[in-house]
Design a protein around this motif. Structure first.
Motif, PDB file in Angstrom:
ATOM      1  N   ALA A 192      20.710  55.717  33.076  1.00 16.54           N
ATOM      2  CA  ALA A 192      19.754  56.807  32.869  1.00 16.54           C
ATOM      3  C   ALA A 192      19.571  57.593  34.163  1.00 16.54           C
ATOM      4  O   ALA A 192      19.486  58.837  34.160  1.00 16.54           O
ATOM      5  N   ARG A 193      19.504  56.879  35.280  1.00 16.75           N
ATOM      6  CA  ARG A 193      19.363  57.559  36.579  1.00 16.75           C
ATOM      7  C   ARG A 193      20.616  58.375  36.900  1.00 16.75           C
ATOM      8  O   ARG A 193      20.529  59.479  37.453  1.00 16.75           O
ATOM      9  N   LEU A 194      21.786  57.841  36.553  1.00 15.76           N
ATOM     10  CA  LEU A 194      23.022  58.603  36.739  1.00 15.76           C
ATOM     11  C   LEU A 194      22.977  59.916  35.955  1.00 15.76           C
ATOM     12  O   LEU A 194      23.408  60.964  36.449  1.00 15.76           O
ATOM     13  N   CYS A 195      22.485  59.847  34.715  1.00 16.92           N
ATOM     14  CA  CYS A 195      22.383  61.059  33.895  1.00 16.92           C
ATOM     15  C   CYS A 195      21.465  62.079  34.565  1.00 16.92           C
ATOM     16  O   CYS A 195      21.783  63.269  34.629  1.00 16.92           O
ATOM     17  N   ALA A 196      20.318  61.606  35.088  1.00 15.01           N
ATOM     18  CA  ALA A 196      19.396  62.515  35.775  1.00 15.01           C
ATOM     19  C   ALA A 196      20.053  63.126  37.011  1.00 15.01           C
ATOM     20  O   ALA A 196      19.857  64.311  37.305  1.00 15.01           O
ATOM     21  N   GLN A 197      20.848  62.339  37.733  1.00 15.13           N
ATOM     22  CA  GLN A 197      21.553  62.872  38.899  1.00 15.13           C
ATOM     23  C   GLN A 197      22.539  63.966  38.487  1.00 15.13           C
ATOM     24  O   GLN A 197      22.637  65.015  39.153  1.00 15.13           O
ATOM     25  N   LEU A 198      23.278  63.726  37.406  1.00 14.76           N
ATOM     26  CA  LEU A 198      24.217  64.728  36.921  1.00 14.76           C
ATOM     27  C   LEU A 198      23.484  65.986  36.459  1.00 14.76           C
ATOM     28  O   LEU A 198      23.971  67.113  36.654  1.00 14.76           O
ATOM     29  N   MET A 199      22.312  65.813  35.835  1.00 13.31           N
ATOM     30  CA  MET A 199      21.515  66.966  35.429  1.00 13.31           C
ATOM     31  C   MET A 199      21.122  67.804  36.641  1.00 13.31           C
ATOM     32  O   MET A 199      21.249  69.032  36.646  1.00 13.31           O
ATOM     33  N   ARG A 200      20.656  67.130  37.686  1.00 17.28           N
ATOM     34  CA  ARG A 200      20.262  67.846  38.904  1.00 17.28           C
ATOM     35  C   ARG A 200      21.455  68.558  39.529  1.00 17.28           C
ATOM     36  O   ARG A 200      21.377  69.739  39.894  1.00 17.28           O
ATOM     37  N   ASP A 201      22.582  67.848  39.623  1.00 13.30           N
ATOM     38  CA  ASP A 201      23.759  68.431  40.264  1.00 13.30           C
ATOM     39  C   ASP A 201      24.341  69.587  39.455  1.00 13.30           C
ATOM     40  O   ASP A 201      25.013  70.466  40.011  1.00 13.30           O
ATOM     41  N   TRP A 251      20.661  53.554  27.201  1.00 13.52           N
ATOM     42  CA  TRP A 251      20.303  54.228  28.459  1.00 13.52           C
ATOM     43  C   TRP A 251      19.290  55.352  28.262  1.00 13.52           C
ATOM     44  O   TRP A 251      18.445  55.598  29.133  1.00 13.52           O
ATOM     45  N   ALA A 252      19.319  56.022  27.108  1.00 13.57           N
ATOM     46  CA  ALA A 252      18.405  57.151  26.914  1.00 13.57           C
ATOM     47  C   ALA A 252      16.959  56.710  26.743  1.00 13.57           C
ATOM     48  O   ALA A 252      16.044  57.521  26.905  1.00 13.57           O
ATOM     49  N   ALA A 276      20.720  54.411  22.104  1.00 11.67           N
ATOM     50  CA  ALA A 276      19.589  54.238  21.189  1.00 11.67           C
ATOM     51  C   ALA A 276      18.422  53.465  21.800  1.00 11.67           C
ATOM     52  O   ALA A 276      18.552  52.785  22.819  1.00 11.67           O
ATOM     53  N   ASN A 277      17.268  53.566  21.139  1.00  7.99           N
ATOM     54  CA  ASN A 277      16.108  52.738  21.465  1.00  7.99           C
ATOM     55  C   ASN A 277      16.274  51.364  20.830  1.00  7.99           C
ATOM     56  O   ASN A 277      16.794  51.241  19.722  1.00  7.99           O
TER      57      ASN A 277
END
Length: 628
Positions: A265-274, A48-49, A36-37
C-alpha cells in the motif's frame, strides 16, 4: 434598487446555504483478491488496498476489490462494477487492477474456450471451463477500455494499476509468469483446436498482461502505476525465504499478510506521489499510522464480546528502536493474538520501522450505545482512536433455527417464524450422501464417528481446474432464510461442518450477504488448510438484522488447490440461528418429502396466503412445510 440588491444578496445567501458541501474525493479501488478487504478474525490474508487509506489524507478509499475477480467477471457480474458505479461521484478516482484471474485459461478467453468445447461436443469440458479467463492482447484490453470509458463518462478519473507480482522466485529473479507474462508457457485456441505448451521470445509481449495494460494506458491517455515492477523490486530485496516468511499469508506465493499488504500500500502511495496522482493527498512522512483511525466495532448482543484488529505502521521513526504503547479506556481490553487481554500493551520496533497489529475487545455489558477510545503513543506522537459499538437485546424474541442435517437428502427443519430458502447449487452438484470407504474424522467433542453420513458435493464436470487460488463467484452451494411476514429476524450464529474428501487440496470461503445480488458479502470462514476427511467446525457469531423484506444467504465457495478429478467438499449440520422480533404467530416448519399438505391455512415463500396450493414449497400453520 436598494431592495432589489438586498433581495438578491439574501437570495444568494439562501442558495449558498442549501447547496451541498463539496464532496470529499473518493478513490474507488477495483480488482482481485490481492487488493480486497478481509475480515481479520476470519483469516490472516490481507489485501493491499485495505491499508491504502493510512497513506492518504483528505480523501476516502472505497476498496471494492473482490476475491476471484477478473477484468471480465468484475464487469459482467451485477454485484461488482455496476454497484461501484452507483457509488461514484464526479471528481472521484477509480484505480483498476486486474490480471491474476484473467490468466485462468492460461492465456485463452474462457467464453471462447467454452464455445469451442460445446462446438466439438465435449459437454464435460465445456461445463468445467472457467469463463473468467481473457486473452492479454484481446478481451483483457477490451474490458480495461470499458472501465476507462465508463469511469470518464461518470466524471471520474481512471488510473490503471499493474497487478502485484507473484513470489515466483528463480534464484535471485522473479520468473516470467510471476510478472504476469505467460510467454514461456501458454495455450492458444485456433480454428483447428487448442495448442498447448506454447512459447514466445522474451521480447514478445503479446502474452504479457502488464505490457498490454500499459499499451491501453498509452492508447487512452490514462495514468499507469507499475505495481508489478515495484513489487518485483520489493520481493527481491527480501529474497525467496524471507519474502514468503514475512510478506506472504503462508498459503502459496500470491496473497499477503498484514506486513506485505502494508508495504505494498505504501508503494502504491509512493507511485502516486511520483506520478503526480493526488500527490497532495499522499502522506509518506515518519508519522505513526493506525488503521482504522476510528472504529465502529458494529453491533453485538448484550453479553457478547466484539473483537477488532488494528494495524500500526511507522517508517523512519525516532528513536530508531523502542516501544509503541497502546492504552484502552474503560470497557475495552487489548491483546496480541486474542489472548492475555489487558488494559495496556507495548509493541517493540527496530530500525525505525514498525509494522504490527493488535486486537481490541469490547464486551457489551448493557443494551444500547458504547463509546470509548484507544490511545497509541510513540515518542512525541499520540494517536487517539474513537471506538463505538451497539448492543442489542435478544430478550423477548422467539428462537428461530434452520437446520440442514444433510445425511440422506437436502431436507431441513425450521423452528420459529421464518421462511427457509432450500439448499441450491451453482456449478456444483450432490455426488452422493455416503461412501463405502468413508474415513471421516470428526472433532472429538462431537462424539461422531465415520459412520455419520455427509453430503458430498462435486464440481460440475467432476474436474477441478489447475491453478485456482481463490473462490469462483459462479461456483457455490447456498443456504438461506428470511423473516416471516410481519417480523424482523436477528441472526446471531451461523454454523456447519465442512471438509474435503479425496485429497488435502480442498479450500473454501464461506460468505454471507443480505443483498439480492450478493454484493457486500462478509467472509466468516477461510481455512488455509483442509486436511482430507477431517471435519472442520464453522461457528460464526454474527449480528445480522433482517427486516421483513430481507433475505440472508450463506454460500460455500469451494476450489481445489491443484488440478484434480472427483474430489468432493463435504457438508453436514448447517445451522442458522436467530431471534424473531414482534412475531405475531409461531410457525414451526419441517420438511417431509412426498407428504401431502393437511387441510389448513398455508402461505407461499413470500408470505402470501394461498388458497389452492400447487406443486412447490409452502408454510403451513399446522406446523408442517411440505414438498409435494
Amino acid at each position: 434598487m436598494h431592495n432589489l440588491k438586498t433581495n438578491f444578496i439574501i437570495f444568494m445567501m439562501v442558495a449558498a446555504a442549501v447547496l451541498p458541501a463539496t464532496a470529499i474525493k473518493k478513490v474507488h479501488t477495483i480488482g482481485d483478491s490481492t487488493m480486497a478487504n478481509y475480515d481479520e478474525n476470519a483469516t490472516v490474508t490481507r489485501g493491499w488496498a485495505q491499508y491504502l487509506q493510512q497513506f492518504l489524507t483528505g480523501l476516502t478509499v472505497n476498496n471494492r476489490g473482490k476475491a476471484g475477480a477478473s477484468s471480465k467477471s468484475f464487469y459482467e457480474e451485477p454485484a461488482y462494477w455496476k454497484s461501484v458505479k452507483t457509488q461514484m461521484q464526479p471528481g472521484d478516482y477509480v484505480f483498476i487492477q486486474f490480471s491474476h484471474n484473467d490468466e485462468k485459461s492460461n492465456g485463452m478467453d474462457g467464453d471462447s474456450l467454452k464455445a469451442y468445447y460445446t462446438k466439438v461436443g465435449d459437454a464435460d469440458k465445456a461445463a468445467a471451463t472457467d469463463y473468467r479467463g481473457t486473452t492479454p492482447w484481446g478481451t483483457y484490453k477490451t474490458y480495461l477500455r470499458k472501465y476507462i470509458d465508463e469511469t470518464r463518462a461518470a466524471g471520474c478519473t481512471p488510473v490503471l494499476v499493474a497487478p502485484i507480482c507473484r513470489m515466483y522466485f528463480s534464484g535471485n529473479t522473479i520468473r516470467r509468469s510471476g510478472l504476469h507474462d505467460l510467454g514461456d508457457n501458454f495455450n492458444k485456441l485456433t480454428a483447428d483446436g487448442i495448442l498447448t505448451g506454447q512459447r514466445i521470445a522474451a521480447d514478445n509481449d503479446s502474452m504479457d498482461y502488464v505490457a498490454q495494460m500499459r499499451s491501453v494506458a498509452e492508447e487512452k491517455g490514462v495514468a499507469f502505476l507499475d505495481m508489478t515492477e515495484a513489487t518485483r523490486k520489493l520481493y527481491l530485496s527480501y529474497g525467496d525465504t524471507k519474502c514468503h516468511e514475512l510478506l506472504s499469508d503462508g498459503n502459496g506465493s500470491t496473497h499477503l499478510n498484514t506486513m506485505g499488504a502494508t508495504l505494498i500500500a505504501r508503494l502504491c502511495a509512493q507511485l502516486m506521489r511520483d506520478s503526480s496522482i493526488l500527490a497532495d493527498h499522499v502522506v509518506l512522512n515518519s508519522n505513526m499510522n493506525v488503521t482504522p483511525d476510528q472504529s465502529d466495532m458494529g453491533m453485538g448482543y448484550k453479553g457478547q464480546s466484539l473483537i477488532k484488529t488494528f494495524s500500526v505502521s511507522g517508517f523512519s521513526l525516532q528513536p530508531q528502536s523502542g516501544y509503541i504503547t497502546v492504552e484502552a479506556s474503560k470497557g475495552l481490553r487489548l491483546s496480541h493474538g486474542n489472548t492475555d487481554w489487558k488494559d495496556t500493551l507495548q509493541i517493540a520496533y527496530g530500525e525505525g520501522t514498525c509494522i504490527s497489529s493488535f486486537n481490541a475487545q469490547c464486551t457489551l455489558l448493557q443494551e444500547g450505545e458504547f463509546s470509548g477510545e484507544i490511545t497509541v503513543k510513540q515518542a512525541g506522537q499520540t494517536v487517539t482512536i474513537p471506538v463505538s459499538a451497539k448492543a442489542l437485546s435478544l430478550e423477548g424474541g422467539q428462537d428461530v433455527t434452520a437446520y440442514w442435517r444433510l445425511e440422506s437428502d437436502d431436507s431441513y427443519t425450521l423452528s420459529g417464524p421464518a421462511t427457509v430458502l432450500p439448499e441450491s447449487w451453482s456449478g456444483m452438484y450432490v455426488q452422493r450422501y455416503s461412501s463405502p470407504n468413508a474415513k471421516t474424522v470428526w472433532p472429538e467433542w462431537t462424539g461422531y464417528d465415520a459412520k455419520r453420513k455427509t453430503q458430498r458435493n462435486l464440481i460440475v464436470g467432476d474436474k477441478w481446474p489447475e491453478g485456482e487460488i481463490d473462490e469462483v463467484s459462479t461456483r457455490y452451494i447456498e443456504f438461506g432464510i428470511t423473516p416471516a411476514v410481519g417480523t424482523k429476524l436477528n441472526i446471531d450464529s451461523i454454523g456447519m461442518f465442512i471438509c474435503g474428501c479425496g485429497g488435502n487440496g480442498m479450500r473454501c470461503h464461506i460468505n454471507y450477504s443480505t443483498e439480492p445480488d450478493f454484493a457486500n458479502q462478509h467472509t466468516i470462514f477461510s481455512p488455509t488448510q483442509m486436511p482430507a476427511n477431517n471435519m472442520l467446525e464453522v461457528a460464526a457469531k454474527t449480528v445480522i438484522e433482517l427486516q421483513p423484506s430481507d433475505t440472508l444467504r450463506v454460500r460455500v465457495y469451494p476450489w481445489y488447490n491443484n488440478k484434480a478429478t472427483g474430489k468432493t467438499v463435504c457438508l453436514s449440520d448447517v445451522t442458522i440461528h436467530g431471534k424473531a422480533i414482534d412475531a405475531s404467530t409461531a410457525i414451526t416448519q419441517t420438511t417431509v418429502k412426498g407428504q401431502a399438505i393437511l387441510p389448513s391455512q398455508y402461505y407461499n415463500l413470500q408470505g402470501m396466503a394461498v388458497s389452492n396450493p400447487q406443486k412447490g414449497v409452502y408454510i403451513v400453520n399446522r406446523r408442517k412445510i411440505v414438498k409435494k
